[in-house]
Design a protein around this motif. Structure first.
Motif, PDB file in Angstrom:
ATOM      1  N   ASN A 193       4.035   3.045  15.250  1.00 23.86           N
ATOM      2  CA  ASN A 193       4.812   3.645  15.167  1.00 23.86           C
ATOM      3  C   ASN A 193       6.428   3.390  15.780  1.00 23.86           C
ATOM      4  OD1 ASN A 193       5.075   5.933  13.056  1.00 23.86           O
ATOM      5  ND2 ASN A 193       2.854   5.926  13.756  1.00 23.86           N
ATOM      6  N   LEU A 196       6.774  -0.691  13.972  1.00 22.40           N
ATOM      7  CA  LEU A 196       7.911   0.060  12.555  1.00 22.40           C
ATOM      8  C   LEU A 196       8.483  -0.454  13.663  1.00 22.40           C
ATOM      9  CD1 LEU A 196       5.753   2.535  10.250  1.00 22.40           C
ATOM     10  CD2 LEU A 196       6.251  -0.168   9.385  1.00 22.40           C
ATOM     11  N   CYS A 256       3.235  -5.233  11.216  1.00 24.50           N
ATOM     12  CA  CYS A 256       3.775  -4.620  11.227  1.00 24.50           C
ATOM     13  C   CYS A 256       5.455  -5.480  10.913  1.00 24.50           C
ATOM     14  CB  CYS A 256       4.335  -4.162  11.548  1.00 24.50           C
ATOM     15  SG  CYS A 256       3.253  -1.938  12.279  1.00 24.50           S
ATOM     16  N   SER A 258       6.490  -6.741  13.629  1.00 23.38           N
ATOM     17  CA  SER A 258       7.864  -5.839  14.247  1.00 23.38           C
ATOM     18  C   SER A 258       8.114  -7.061  15.704  1.00 23.38           C
ATOM     19  CB  SER A 258       6.754  -5.600  15.278  1.00 23.38           C
ATOM     20  OG  SER A 258       6.903  -4.976  15.815  1.00 23.38           O
ATOM     21  N   GLU A 303       1.029   0.554   5.752  1.00 18.12           N
ATOM     22  CA  GLU A 303       1.958   0.613   4.636  1.00 18.12           C
ATOM     23  C   GLU A 303       2.162   2.748   3.862  1.00 18.12           C
ATOM     24  OE1 GLU A 303       2.932  -0.835   2.319  1.00 18.12           O
ATOM     25  OE2 GLU A 303       3.758   0.384   1.335  1.00 18.12           O
ATOM     26  N   ARG A 306       4.945   3.774   6.480  1.00 20.29           N
ATOM     27  CA  ARG A 306       6.490   3.369   5.913  1.00 20.29           C
ATOM     28  C   ARG A 306       6.320   3.623   5.148  1.00 20.29           C
ATOM     29  NH1 ARG A 306       7.237  -2.335   7.074  1.00 20.29           N
ATOM     30  NH2 ARG A 306       5.765  -3.387   7.763  1.00 20.29           N
ATOM     31  N   ARG A 307       5.588   4.384   3.787  1.00 20.50           N
ATOM     32  CA  ARG A 307       6.235   5.459   2.593  1.00 20.50           C
ATOM     33  C   ARG A 307       6.360   6.668   3.550  1.00 20.50           C
ATOM     34  NH1 ARG A 307       1.799   5.812  -0.614  1.00 20.50           N
ATOM     35  NH2 ARG A 307       0.770   4.727   0.195  1.00 20.50           N
ATOM     36  N   ASP A 310      10.156   7.437   4.129  1.00 21.82           N
ATOM     37  CA  ASP A 310      11.372   6.724   3.068  1.00 21.82           C
ATOM     38  C   ASP A 310      12.099   8.323   2.714  1.00 21.82           C
ATOM     39  OD1 ASP A 310      10.510   4.551   3.243  1.00 21.82           O
ATOM     40  OD2 ASP A 310       9.810   4.118   1.891  1.00 21.82           O
TER      41      ASP A 310
END
Ligand code: NAD
Length: 310
Positions: A193, A196, A256, A258, A303, A306-307, A310
């Motif tokens: 986290n 990201l 990531c 990043s 993944e 991330r989703r 959304d």
């Protein structure tokens, strides 16, 4: 088979629920939601696949249904959670474990205790084998969990000896994957986290302490396999590949894409310097070996995080 899973709305528990529902077994979940979340089992609640009882295991005595297996996973598990709920953690691991062992005795159900590598404390032996008794500070802040789990193991062994309850103790080493809480304080969700969001990754101490990380699907295979065998002694389950925190930070940042830097903070009290399971017992009695390496498991976990937003 009818299986009762305590802590089934938590991270590991909800994946176990998925496993048994997919296998066509009848699943009952008891969870107080103190650290878990109904979202983790939302599909099953919607489709009526499982029976969900929202209750503290410390306040649970019996149930009308016959039960074949009890998998006892209920317990705050991340340091952040058990330091926030110290007394609840000790009650759950003592009184809650007693209630579930009594239920196993009543129902003649097999009992699996989800124990932890934390029973080894800050180990003086490396890697840790099951016959190592550990190095735990009984009055340190982490003791609520470490000693709580040691008590739960002792009680489980006593029920096996005194009441012939068929028991298995699985010592789970760091496990990660989808459905971990962003704020749970364990290293993988924290790093992901932070990476990201391109925020600095928090490293405690110099980052040279090591951990080993097991991906959730490997853990589910090991726990489900442990239910099938008759073996009364503790079994270590985890991935033996060791990484320093600096290495993990580097891998997460790369995956990531990043631009995060690193932020160094003091090491928490009694934080173990090294932790790595000897899994030869699991290989021998379960025929189990982890299959998913850190890179592959992290790609799936990243993944999911991330989703999720959304
Ligand atoms: P988690 O916090 O996501 O899940 C624990 C679940 O237990 C939660 O749903 C919580 O609400 C429930 N619970 C806690 N106290 C309860 C009580 N008194 N009554 C009813 N429900 C209660 O944690 P997790 O990571 O999924 O851990 C599951 C089990 O595995 C725990 O017993 C933990 O000690 C063990 N374990 C996990 C790891 C790991 O790396 N995730 C490592 C070692 C051991």
């Amino acid at each position: 088979m009818r299986i009762l899973i305590t802590g089934g709305a938590g991270f590991i528990g909800s994946h176990i629920v998925d496993h048994y529902v997919a296998a066509g077994d009848e699943v009952i979940v008891i969870d107080s939601l103190i650290t878990g979340c109904k979202d983790n089992i939302a599909d099953h609640l919607r489709s009526g696949n499982i029976k969900f009882i929202e209750r503290d295991v410390c306040r649970f005595d019996t149930i009308a249904d016959e039960i074949d297996v009890i998998m006892h996973l209920a317990s705050p598990a991340s340091p952040f959670d058990y330091l926030r709920y110290p007394i609840e953690t000790m009650r759950t691991l003592s009184l809650g474990t007693y209630n579930m062992l009594e239920l196993s005795r009543q129902k003649s159900a097999k009992f699996l205790l989800a124990s932890t590598s934390e029973v080894y404390g800050d180990p003086e032996e490396h890697p840790q084998k099951e016959d190592y008794w550990g190095n735990v500070n009984p009055v340190g802040p982490r003791a609520v969990y470490d000693e709580g789990k040691r008590f739960a193991e002792a009680l489980t062994a006593a029920y096996s000896r005194e009441h012939n309850v068929e028991t298995t103790i699985v010592r789970i080493f760091n496990t990660y994957g989808e459905r971990m809480k962003e704020e749970d304080g364990r290293v993988i969700p924290t790093f992901i986290n932070q990476a990201l969001k391109n925020e600095p990754l928090t490293i405690f101490g110099d980052g040279k302490q090591t951990r080993s990380f097991c991906y959730i699907s490997d853990m589910v295979d090991a726990l489900a396999g442990s239910v099938k065998i008759k073996y009364g002694h503790p079994i270590n389950v985890g991935n033996p590949k060791e990484y320093t925190m600096l290495e993990v930070a580097d891998i997460v940042k790369k995956l990531c894409l990043s631009t995060s830097g690193l932020e160094f903070l003091p090491l928490p009290e009694n934080d173990p310097k090294r932790r790595k399971p000897d899994i030869s017992k699991a290989q021998e009695v379960l025929g189990w070996t982890p299959k998913v390496d850190l890179n592959a498991g992290l790609i799936r976990t990243i993944e999911w995080f991330r989703r999720k937003d959304d």
